[in-house]
Write a protein that holds these residues in place. Structure first.
Motif: not given
Length: 719
Positions: A673-687
């Motif tokens: 959804x990076x090209x469609x939505x305004x912002x994408x915030x990803x949190x990995x499992x350690x975070x």
């Protein structure tokens, strides 16, 4: 001096206010509610508007939680700091024809009783009689059918245990609502005594409040059974008010033994001991005054359709256990040979049963469903009628009722997918109960503090449309400044343009949509709660309208599950008085996800609710999920394709009035959804368990939002 006094004491002009606006507007003027206030009886009354019901519902749930905490404290000899109510508020009495004020208190009493029973443990009579209930016929050395006597002993033990708990809990002032529910249960009795369990319930639980049964027109067998149960129970009912709490179990044990032995002569005898020399069943039922006792027989023979059916206005003999419907017995007798033929064919040569047998079984099944719906009640969609709720409460007194938790409403949602037509679906919503655990609430606020401080820097701007007047400046020798003095129309030298500019004083709508399905583990759910709490706390003192909801699947009604949206905060549907208070709803959520989500339908419904409140203003959508998309519509698309197509169609419809931020929990790869939505915030499992790192990620996100807002601050002409 006089002018100053007049100005000081002059009569003020109060403006009329509105309680709600838009689609949720129900009244425009002040009513007596402003000075009269609300009471508990207004919580579920349809005669009052939403605002008054929400205030009363907040009082109801607060009182209910206090009663639950007190009951659990008695059962556990002290309340633990991480206590959570085990029973949802029972709302069944509130949806009956009983007076509203008494019905609400009866609901509180039932909830507190079930909460104590859940945590009681060794205090229950069934625990002390566990060995006895394994084989009571052998323990009492009686010549009766063992299965029937065991079932009867379990029913007697349950009724006596309920009466002992009622007696013990009613002595506490804070649990006086339990006695109100006992009176409510007594008012639901019809005094027909159709079965032996109804006789036991009437005598043991309500014997001191119901009218004298001797004045009623009853069957001779009913009179014999009531007299026996009453004779045994009279001595124990007299000792109950003065009995000490530690002596109640011994009192109840002797009470159960006495009733079981008194009713044993009426139970069926063992199969090997039966003989045909005994009188017929009709002679036994009507025998009276001959020294012979009526005895029940096991229903091993098929239903006799040619037998005598007593008139409706005559009293009938009670059945041994819960009476079965005659229609159900007829259908079972008709379907039994067909099922036998179908199973026999499958065992002999492995063939499937014939089409005629399948068709006959389907017809019987459809006829059975039609009979169940012949009372006009549609189990899947409509709310239960009051008489059905009363019947359910009567059949299961001092047990969980058909309506519990929060009122649930159904909605039909149209999901735009851009395929030429909208796909519709059904979804339900209800508010989340506010937790009364202050320890867990303060702990959640403390964990969300770093993220809250970062989110407070975000400026959610609204777009304001301003009509500006511009003068026409013609070329040539004519002075444009003197055109207004000529005899020309204004349209010649004036024109209007609509200019959009950011309005920092506007009121945009922030929608927080949380995925609460079973694919979320404890770490993902903890981060979801923390970030939702941070967003609610960060916007507490702003003019932004906020909606926060959790979508997954859950229990809608009794034995019915489906897509469900639970609102943590909604301006018109939740009892929270503020956004900080709405964080208590997050404490009530489970530690990990439950159910399966319907992403496209849930997002479409929640966005529709936000658009109703926005009324043309900008909507900021924050979607927190683990990016495990589920298929929710009957289309050829997959789950992620449904969500992607839905966002594409929604962006085309709302244009610049929708800004979406996707928070991917536990996702390390690209979401798609990076090209469609305004912002994408990803949190990995350690975070997920490092809230400081999450605060840093949010800080960078906030900085990017500020730079983007500065880039778009220049006014833009749209028309």
């Amino acid at each position: 001096m006089k002018k100053g006094l007049k100005r000081k004491f002059r009569k003020k002009n109060f403006q009329k206010t509105r309680s709600y606006q838009g689609e949720y507007s129900f009244r425009s003027d002040r009513t007596k509610t402003f000075w009269k206030g609300v009471c508990l009886g207004d919580a579920f009354s349809v005669n009052h508007d939403v605002q008054q019901r929400l205030r009363a519902q907040r009082m109801f749930y607060t009182t209910c939680h206090q009663a639950q905490k007190f009951a659990a404290g008695i059962a556990l000899d002290g309340l633990p700091h991480d206590y959570r109510p085990a029973i949802q508020p029972q709302l069944g009495p509130c949806y009956t024809n009983s007076p509203a004020n008494l019905a609400v208190r009866a609901a509180i009493g039932l909830t507190a009783f079930l909460e104590f029973k859940h945590w009681a443990g060794d205090r229950l009579l069934t625990v002390h009689l566990k060995d006895y209930l394994e084989n009571p016929a052998e323990h009492d050395d009686l010549w009766v059918d063992a299965a029937s006597y065991k079932q009867l002993a379990q029913i007697v033990t349950e009724k006596v245990q309920t009466r002992l708990l009622l007696t013990d809990l009613s002595r506490y002032k804070d649990l006086s609502a339990i006695e109100i529910y006992r009176l409510f249960g007594a008012s639901q009795q019809d005094l027909r005594f159709a079965s032996v369990p109804e006789i036991l319930e009437a005598v043991i639980l309500y014997g001191d409040v119901l009218p004298d049964w001797k004045a009623l027109r009853l069957h001779p067998v009913t009179e014999i059974l009531i007299a026996k149960v009453e004779a045994v129970s009279a001595a124990y009912l007299l000792r109950l008010p003065t009995a000490k709490a530690h002596r109640l179990v011994e009192l109840g044990r002797n009470w159960v033994f006495g009733i079981c032995r008194a009713l044993a002569p009426h139970l069926p005898v063992p199969d090997e001991q039966e003989n045909d020399a005994k009188p017929s069943e009709t002679a036994r039922l009507h025998a009276e005054g001959t020294g012979w006792l009526p005895r029940y027989r096991k229903e091993t023979k098929p239903l006799d359709l040619k037998g005598r059916i007593p008139p409706i206005d005559e009293p009938r003999a009670p059945t041994l256990f819960a009476p079965k419907s005659a229609i159900q017995q007829i259908l079972a007798e008709v379907a039994s040979p067909l099922r036998t033929a179908a199973s026999g064919a499958a065992k002999d040569d492995g063939r499937e049963p014939s089409e005629e047998v399948k068709k006959a079984l389907d017809i019987i099944k459809q006829f059975n469903e039609t009979l169940n719906l012949s009372n006009g009640q549609r189990q899947g969609w409509e709310d239960m009628r009051s008489e059905i709720v009363e019947r359910s409460l009567k059949n299961s007194s001092f047990a969980k009722g058909p309506i519990e938790g929060n009122p649930t409403e159904g909605h039909c949602v149209n999901v735009p997918l851009g395929i030429g037509h909208d796909v519709s679906g059904e979804i339900f919503d209800r508010p989340v109960e506010l937790s009364s655990n202050d320890f867990l609430y303060r702990e959640l606020i403390h964990e969300a503090e770093p993220i809250t401080q970062s989110l407070k820097r975000i400026l959610y701007t609204n777009v304001e449309q301003i009509a500006q007047t511009q003068r026409i400046c013609p070329s040539g020798t004519l002075d444009p400044m003197r055109m207004a003095m000529g005899l020309f129309s204004e349209a010649i030298f004036k024109r209007y343009r609509i200019v959009e500019k950011p309005d920092r004083r506007g009121r945009p709508v922030l929608l927080i949509a949380c995925d609460g399905s079973g694919s979320l583990n404890r770490d993902q759910m903890a981060m979801l709660k923390t970030m939702t709490c941070a967003w609610l706390d960060a916007t507490a003192k702003s003019r932004i309208e906020v909606l926060a909801g959790l979508y997954h699947s859950g229990q809608i009604h009794k034995n019915k599950y489906g897509p469900l949206v639970q609102w943590m905060y909604h301006p018109h549907k939740t009892p929270a008085v503020s956004r900080q208070d709405a964080a208590r709803a997050l404490v009530s959520l489970p530690d990990s996800g439950t159910g399966s989500q319907s992403d496209a339908i849930s997002l479409a419904y929640m966005l529709e609710e936000a658009k109703k409140i926005a009324k043309g203003r900008v909507v900021y959508l924050v979607l927190m999920t683990d990016c495990v998309w589920n298929k929710s519509l009957r289309t050829e698309m997959s789950g992620i394709e449904e969500v992607y197509t839905f966002f594409q169609a929604t962006y085309q419809e709302m244009e610049d009035k929708l800004h979406t931020t996707l928070v991917a929990l536990g996702v390390e790869k690209e979401t798609g959804f990076e090209d469609l939505l305004d912002k994408v915030i990803q949190f990995s499992h350690p975070e997920l368990s490092d809230y400081i790192a999450a605060a840093d990620r949010i800080t960078r996100f906030v900085a990017g939002c500020i730079r983007e807002q500065r880039r778009h601050t220049a006014p833009r002409t749209v028309g």
